[in-house]
Design a protein around this motif. Structure first.
Motif, short mmCIF file in Angstrom:
data_model
loop_
_atom_site.label_atom_id
_atom_site.label_comp_id
_atom_site.label_asym_id
_atom_site.label_seq_id
_atom_site.Cartn_x
_atom_site.Cartn_y
_atom_site.Cartn_z
N ILE A 90 125.77 49.10 22.94
CA ILE A 90 125.87 47.67 23.25
C ILE A 90 126.21 46.90 21.98
O ILE A 90 125.55 47.04 20.95
N ILE A 91 127.24 46.07 22.06
CA ILE A 91 127.64 45.21 20.96
C ILE A 91 127.27 43.77 21.31
O ILE A 91 127.71 43.24 22.33
N THR A 92 126.45 43.15 20.48
CA THR A 92 125.95 41.80 20.74
C THR A 92 126.64 40.77 19.86
O THR A 92 127.26 41.11 18.85
N SER A 93 126.50 39.51 20.24
CA SER A 93 127.08 38.43 19.43
C SER A 93 126.40 38.35 18.06
O SER A 93 127.06 38.05 17.06
N ASP A 94 125.09 38.64 18.00
CA ASP A 94 124.39 38.62 16.72
C ASP A 94 124.95 39.69 15.78
O ASP A 94 125.10 39.45 14.58
N ALA A 95 125.24 40.88 16.33
CA ALA A 95 125.77 41.96 15.51
C ALA A 95 127.16 41.61 14.98
O ALA A 95 127.47 41.86 13.81
N ILE A 96 127.98 41.01 15.83
CA ILE A 96 129.32 40.61 15.40
C ILE A 96 129.23 39.50 14.35
O ILE A 96 129.95 39.50 13.35
N SER A 97 128.32 38.54 14.57
CA SER A 97 128.15 37.44 13.63
C SER A 97 127.75 37.96 12.25
O SER A 97 128.27 37.51 11.22
N ALA A 98 126.84 38.93 12.23
CA ALA A 98 126.40 39.49 10.95
C ALA A 98 127.56 40.21 10.26
O ALA A 98 127.72 40.12 9.04
N LEU A 99 128.38 40.90 11.04
CA LEU A 99 129.52 41.61 10.45
C LEU A 99 130.54 40.62 9.89
O LEU A 99 131.10 40.84 8.80
N LEU A 100 130.78 39.54 10.60
CA LEU A 100 131.75 38.55 10.13
C LEU A 100 131.33 37.92 8.80
O LEU A 100 132.18 37.47 8.03
N LYS A 101 130.03 37.91 8.54
CA LYS A 101 129.54 37.36 7.28
C LYS A 101 129.62 38.38 6.14
O LYS A 101 129.40 38.02 4.98
N ASN A 102 129.92 39.61 6.49
CA ASN A 102 129.96 40.69 5.49
C ASN A 102 131.42 41.08 5.24
O ASN A 102 131.93 42.07 5.76
N GLU A 103 132.11 40.27 4.45
CA GLU A 103 133.54 40.51 4.22
C GLU A 103 133.80 41.83 3.51
O GLU A 103 134.83 42.47 3.74
N ALA A 104 132.89 42.26 2.67
CA ALA A 104 133.07 43.53 1.97
C ALA A 104 133.15 44.69 2.95
O ALA A 104 133.97 45.60 2.80
N LYS A 105 132.30 44.65 3.99
CA LYS A 105 132.33 45.72 4.99
C LYS A 105 133.61 45.65 5.80
O LYS A 105 134.23 46.68 6.11
N LEU A 106 134.04 44.44 6.17
CA LEU A 106 135.29 44.29 6.91
C LEU A 106 136.46 44.86 6.10
O LEU A 106 137.31 45.57 6.63
N LYS A 107 136.47 44.56 4.81
CA LYS A 107 137.54 45.08 3.96
C LYS A 107 137.48 46.59 3.86
O LYS A 107 138.52 47.26 3.75
N SER A 108 136.27 47.16 3.91
CA SER A 108 136.15 48.61 3.81
C SER A 108 136.78 49.30 5.02
O SER A 108 137.34 50.40 4.89
#
Length: 267
Positions: A90-108
């Motif tokens: 299950i993917i939640t809005s809170d999980a996506i929100s936390a990921l969007l705040k973590n640009e380093a992980k997105l870049k990885s």
């Protein structure tokens, strides 16, 4: 007719048929192949029957095809990670929100895609990217944020089934082109960008990195070669048909979604 087809052509065409015993999975009709046939039968013959294709540039520059592959791989990395972090995929809005705040992980996620697809497995630091690669990296980052934001605001929570699934296939029987009293068996298959589930509807998601396609007015338009092709819609229906043919989904509701990542509001 047999008299107008060469022996070589008939042999090449036979590779798309499925032997009743072996059911070879190597050769199949894909959505891209069908789109090519609708667009131009001669082009289809050259690419899929005669096996003549434009030589791919082996440099590390990014053309439209490579850009699309890089985005798809980056999105898969992101959603696979989100699903692993959740309960029951299950993917939640809170999980996506936390990921969007973590640009380093997105870049990885994007960096991993670049290393895998563009640099043939080599770990190339972002500081060593040339100008074009660096610009495309940041564009993919922006597009990935757009898709994640759209899911966070308009679709989550949902159950993630998977990305880039290539094991959905089905064998169909069609009339033999030279003998109407006989049939031939052909395997249809395709690689699905993403599949998820919400409210008991299994959704086929197809990412498009090109321009937004106009809506089809009827089914016939999907299979007509026109200047304004409806191949994107046809392809999503093709994927939905493939999923429906799978025993585990045959009694399930199947939906489709086109996401144009240049403007993720057009979904």
């Amino acid at each position: 007719t047999p008299s107008t087809r060469s022996a070589v052509t008939l042999t090449n065409l036979s590779k798309f048929t499925v032997d009743a015993v072996t059911a070879d999975k190597k050769n199949y009709i894909s959505p891209s192949a069908l789109s090519c046939y609708i667009e131009c039968k001669y082009k289809y013959y050259l690419q899929y029957v005669a096996g003549i294709r434009a030589k791919r540039d082996e440099t590390v520059e990014i053309d439209a095809g490579m850009f699309g592959s890089l985005f798809h791989e980056s999105a898969q990395n992101a959603y696979d990670d989100l699903a692993r972090s959740g309960t029951g995929q299950i993917i939640t809005s809170d999980a996506i929100s936390a990921l969007l705040k973590n640009e380093a992980k997105l870049k990885s996620y994007i960096h991993s895609a670049f290393n895998k697809l563009l640099f043939n497995g080599k770990d190339v630091p972002e500081t060593d990217f040339n100008g074009t690669q660096a610009v495309n990296f940041m564009v993919i980052l922006r597009y990935l944020k757009q898709v994640l934001s759209m899911d966070m605001k308009s679709y989550s929570p949902f159950r993630y089934i998977g990305s880039e699934a290539s094991d959905y296939s089905h064998i169909i029987e069609i009339p033999h082109p030279d003998d109407s009293s006989q049939t031939i068996r052909i395997r249809i298959s395709g690689r699905i960008d993403r599949m998820d589930c919400k409210n008991d509807i299994y959704r086929i998601v197809d990412y498009k990195t090109g321009t937004v396609e106009k809506e089809a007015g009827n089914i016939e338009e999907l299979f007509t070669a026109k200047s304004e092709s409806k191949k994107h819609t046809m392809q999503t229906f093709y994927y939905a048909m493939l999923v429906h043919y799978q025993p585990e989904y045959s009694d399930k509701k199947i939906g489709t979604c086109l996401i144009y990542i240049r403007n993720s509001s057009n979904a």
